[in-house]
Design a protein around this motif. Structure first.
Motif, PDB file in Angstrom:
ATOM      1  N   GLY A  35     -53.811  49.731  32.948  1.00 22.87           N
ATOM      2  CA  GLY A  35     -53.163  49.660  31.638  1.00 22.87           C
ATOM      3  C   GLY A  35     -51.920  50.520  31.655  1.00 22.87           C
ATOM      4  N   ASP A  36     -51.913  51.566  30.819  1.00 23.98           N
ATOM      5  CA  ASP A  36     -50.755  52.469  30.781  1.00 23.98           C
ATOM      6  C   ASP A  36     -51.074  53.844  31.363  1.00 23.98           C
ATOM      7  OD1 ASP A  36     -52.435  53.311  28.773  1.00 23.98           O
ATOM      8  OD2 ASP A  36     -50.862  53.587  27.280  1.00 23.98           O
ATOM      9  N   ARG A  37     -52.207  53.944  32.075  1.00 20.23           N
ATOM     10  CA  ARG A  37     -52.622  55.230  32.640  1.00 20.23           C
ATOM     11  C   ARG A  37     -52.512  55.224  34.163  1.00 20.23           C
ATOM     12  NH1 ARG A  37     -58.380  56.341  31.048  1.00 20.23           N
ATOM     13  NH2 ARG A  37     -57.929  58.350  32.000  1.00 20.23           N
ATOM     14  N   ALA A  38     -51.850  56.241  34.726  1.00 19.29           N
ATOM     15  CA  ALA A  38     -51.761  56.422  36.171  1.00 19.29           C
ATOM     16  C   ALA A  38     -52.847  57.405  36.581  1.00 19.29           C
ATOM     17  CB  ALA A  38     -50.388  56.945  36.568  1.00 19.29           C
ATOM     18  N   LEU A  39     -53.724  56.975  37.492  1.00 21.76           N
ATOM     19  CA  LEU A  39     -54.879  57.779  37.902  1.00 21.76           C
ATOM     20  C   LEU A  39     -54.937  57.881  39.415  1.00 21.76           C
ATOM     21  CD1 LEU A  39     -57.309  55.798  35.596  1.00 21.76           C
ATOM     22  CD2 LEU A  39     -56.421  58.085  35.117  1.00 21.76           C
ATOM     23  N   GLU A  41     -56.960  57.617  42.716  1.00 18.33           N
ATOM     24  CA  GLU A  41     -58.184  56.990  43.184  1.00 18.33           C
ATOM     25  C   GLU A  41     -59.071  58.030  43.860  1.00 18.33           C
ATOM     26  OE1 GLU A  41     -59.549  53.078  45.637  1.00 18.33           O
ATOM     27  OE2 GLU A  41     -57.865  54.204  46.434  1.00 18.33           O
ATOM     28  N   GLY A  42     -60.336  58.021  43.477  1.00 19.31           N
ATOM     29  CA  GLY A  42     -61.301  58.933  44.088  1.00 19.31           C
ATOM     30  C   GLY A  42     -61.467  60.238  43.350  1.00 19.31           C
ATOM     31  N   THR A  43     -60.471  60.630  42.557  1.00 18.54           N
ATOM     32  CA  THR A  43     -60.606  61.874  41.790  1.00 18.54           C
ATOM     33  C   THR A  43     -60.582  61.601  40.294  1.00 18.54           C
ATOM     34  OG1 THR A  43     -58.226  62.309  41.902  1.00 18.54           O
ATOM     35  CG2 THR A  43     -59.591  63.338  43.594  1.00 18.54           C
ATOM     36  N   GLU A  44     -59.681  60.732  39.860  1.00 16.66           N
ATOM     37  CA  GLU A  44     -59.569  60.435  38.432  1.00 16.66           C
ATOM     38  C   GLU A  44     -60.145  59.060  38.075  1.00 16.66           C
ATOM     39  OE1 GLU A  44     -55.667  63.009  37.216  1.00 16.66           O
ATOM     40  OE2 GLU A  44     -55.314  60.997  37.986  1.00 16.66           O
ATOM     41  N   ILE A  45     -60.308  58.207  39.076  1.00 22.33           N
ATOM     42  CA  ILE A  45     -60.966  56.919  38.872  1.00 22.33           C
ATOM     43  C   ILE A  45     -61.764  56.602  40.130  1.00 22.33           C
ATOM     44  CG2 ILE A  45     -58.974  55.567  39.644  1.00 22.33           C
ATOM     45  CD1 ILE A  45     -59.866  53.408  37.587  1.00 22.33           C
ATOM     46  N   SER A  46     -62.996  56.183  39.933  1.00 20.75           N
ATOM     47  CA  SER A  46     -63.867  55.864  41.066  1.00 20.75           C
ATOM     48  C   SER A  46     -63.617  54.438  41.543  1.00 20.75           C
ATOM     49  CB  SER A  46     -65.335  56.018  40.671  1.00 20.75           C
ATOM     50  OG  SER A  46     -65.693  55.005  39.739  1.00 20.75           O
ATOM     51  N   THR A  47     -64.050  54.161  42.749  1.00 24.53           N
ATOM     52  CA  THR A  47     -63.947  52.816  43.298  1.00 24.53           C
ATOM     53  C   THR A  47     -64.724  51.839  42.418  1.00 24.53           C
ATOM     54  OG1 THR A  47     -63.748  53.755  45.507  1.00 24.53           O
ATOM     55  CG2 THR A  47     -64.326  51.438  45.387  1.00 24.53           C
ATOM     56  N   ARG A  48     -65.878  52.277  41.946  1.00 23.39           N
ATOM     57  CA  ARG A  48     -66.705  51.428  41.085  1.00 23.39           C
ATOM     58  C   ARG A  48     -65.966  51.080  39.788  1.00 23.39           C
ATOM     59  NH1 ARG A  48     -72.959  51.764  40.101  1.00 23.39           N
ATOM     60  NH2 ARG A  48     -72.685  51.802  42.336  1.00 23.39           N
ATOM     61  N   VAL A  60     -54.242  45.966  36.597  1.00 30.14           N
ATOM     62  CA  VAL A  60     -54.395  47.043  37.570  1.00 30.14           C
ATOM     63  C   VAL A  60     -53.325  46.887  38.642  1.00 30.14           C
ATOM     64  CG1 VAL A  60     -55.899  48.091  39.308  1.00 30.14           C
ATOM     65  CG2 VAL A  60     -56.903  47.146  37.219  1.00 30.14           C
ATOM     66  N   THR A  61     -52.596  47.956  38.902  1.00 29.11           N
ATOM     67  CA  THR A  61     -51.662  47.979  40.033  1.00 29.11           C
ATOM     68  C   THR A  61     -51.919  49.262  40.809  1.00 29.11           C
ATOM     69  OG1 THR A  61     -49.922  49.049  38.730  1.00 29.11           O
ATOM     70  CG2 THR A  61     -49.882  46.641  38.827  1.00 29.11           C
ATOM     71  N   THR A  62     -51.443  49.284  42.029  1.00 25.02           N
ATOM     72  CA  THR A  62     -51.606  50.476  42.862  1.00 25.02           C
ATOM     73  C   THR A  62     -50.264  50.867  43.461  1.00 25.02           C
ATOM     74  OG1 THR A  62     -52.134  49.177  44.829  1.00 25.02           O
ATOM     75  CG2 THR A  62     -53.992  49.913  43.477  1.00 25.02           C
ATOM     76  N   SER A  63     -50.203  52.105  43.867  1.00 24.44           N
ATOM     77  CA  SER A  63     -49.018  52.621  44.533  1.00 24.44           C
ATOM     78  C   SER A  63     -49.480  53.556  45.639  1.00 24.44           C
ATOM     79  CB  SER A  63     -48.152  53.373  43.529  1.00 24.44           C
ATOM     80  OG  SER A  63     -47.039  53.947  44.167  1.00 24.44           O
ATOM     81  N   ARG A  64     -48.934  53.374  46.816  1.00 26.77           N
ATOM     82  CA  ARG A  64     -49.347  54.239  47.928  1.00 26.77           C
ATOM     83  C   ARG A  64     -48.860  55.659  47.666  1.00 26.77           C
ATOM     84  NH1 ARG A  64     -45.498  50.930  51.463  1.00 26.77           N
ATOM     85  NH2 ARG A  64     -43.524  51.919  51.020  1.00 26.77           N
ATOM     86  N   PRO A  65     -49.514  56.622  48.293  1.00 26.03           N
ATOM     87  CA  PRO A  65     -49.069  58.012  48.133  1.00 26.03           C
ATOM     88  C   PRO A  65     -47.641  58.180  48.646  1.00 26.03           C
ATOM     89  CG  PRO A  65     -51.247  57.917  49.141  1.00 26.03           C
ATOM     90  CD  PRO A  65     -50.712  56.515  49.120  1.00 26.03           C
ATOM     91  N   SER A  66     -46.906  59.057  48.013  1.00 25.32           N
ATOM     92  CA  SER A  66     -45.519  59.287  48.421  1.00 25.32           C
ATOM     93  C   SER A  66     -45.464  60.051  49.747  1.00 25.32           C
ATOM     94  CB  SER A  66     -44.785  60.096  47.349  1.00 25.32           C
ATOM     95  OG  SER A  66     -45.261  61.426  47.342  1.00 25.32           O
ATOM     96  N   PRO A  67     -44.370  59.924  50.464  1.00 25.60           N
ATOM     97  CA  PRO A  67     -44.205  60.709  51.689  1.00 25.60           C
ATOM     98  C   PRO A  67     -44.335  62.216  51.425  1.00 25.60           C
ATOM     99  CG  PRO A  67     -42.555  58.987  51.614  1.00 25.60           C
ATOM    100  CD  PRO A  67     -43.249  58.987  50.277  1.00 25.60           C
ATOM    101  N   GLN A  68     -43.899  62.670  50.246  1.00 27.45           N
ATOM    102  CA  GLN A  68     -43.989  64.094  49.914  1.00 27.45           C
ATOM    103  C   GLN A  68     -45.444  64.550  49.821  1.00 27.45           C
ATOM    104  OE1 GLN A  68     -42.125  61.865  48.196  1.00 27.45           O
ATOM    105  NE2 GLN A  68     -40.036  62.526  48.611  1.00 27.45           N
ATOM    106  N   VAL A  69     -46.319  63.692  49.286  1.00 27.07           N
ATOM    107  CA  VAL A  69     -47.734  64.050  49.182  1.00 27.07           C
ATOM    108  C   VAL A  69     -48.337  64.169  50.578  1.00 27.07           C
ATOM    109  CG1 VAL A  69     -50.007  63.293  48.355  1.00 27.07           C
ATOM    110  CG2 VAL A  69     -47.999  63.057  46.888  1.00 27.07           C
ATOM    111  N   PHE A  70     -47.992  63.232  51.462  1.00 30.06           N
ATOM    112  CA  PHE A  70     -48.487  63.337  52.838  1.00 30.06           C
ATOM    113  C   PHE A  70     -47.928  64.579  53.516  1.00 30.06           C
ATOM    114  CE2 PHE A  70     -49.784  58.877  52.530  1.00 30.06           C
ATOM    115  CZ  PHE A  70     -51.020  58.949  53.149  1.00 30.06           C
TER     116      PHE A  70
END
Length: 90
Positions: A35-39, A41-48, A60-70
């Motif tokens: 929806g309008d919430r960015a969460l 995965e695994g900490t703020e929203i479970s796979t289930r 539902v959309t996803t975004s890969r982690p940024s290079p800065q996070v890695f």
């Protein structure tokens, strides 16, 4: 300071928590937009919960982690004594 090789992946590896703990694997979370919430995965929203949202045909959309996070994850691994880092993207 012990020397070891750090293993880093993202949350889409879906490795069992026991396996990750046993092998010292770090998972960087994907960002899931529900929806309008960015969460995280695994900490703020479970796979289930994510699967349930998809079954209900919610937006539902996803975004890969940024290079800065890695980069930050790699820095922390090096500071904890890692002599090398293996980055797995399954």
């Amino acid at each position: 300071m012990s020397r070891h090789v750090a293993i880093v992946t993202d949350s889409t590896a879906y490795l069992p928590p026991r396996t990750m703990e046993r092998h010292g694997i770090t998972a960087v979370p994907l960002t899931v937009v529900l929806g309008d919430r960015a969460l995280e995965e695994g900490t703020e929203i479970s796979t289930r919960s994510l699967a349930q949202a998809l079954q209900k045909r919610r937006s539902v959309t996803t975004s890969r982690p940024s290079p800065q996070v890695f980069a930050e994850t790699y820095r922390k691994a090096a500071e904890s004594g890692a002599s090398g880092i293996v980055s797995l993207h399954l």
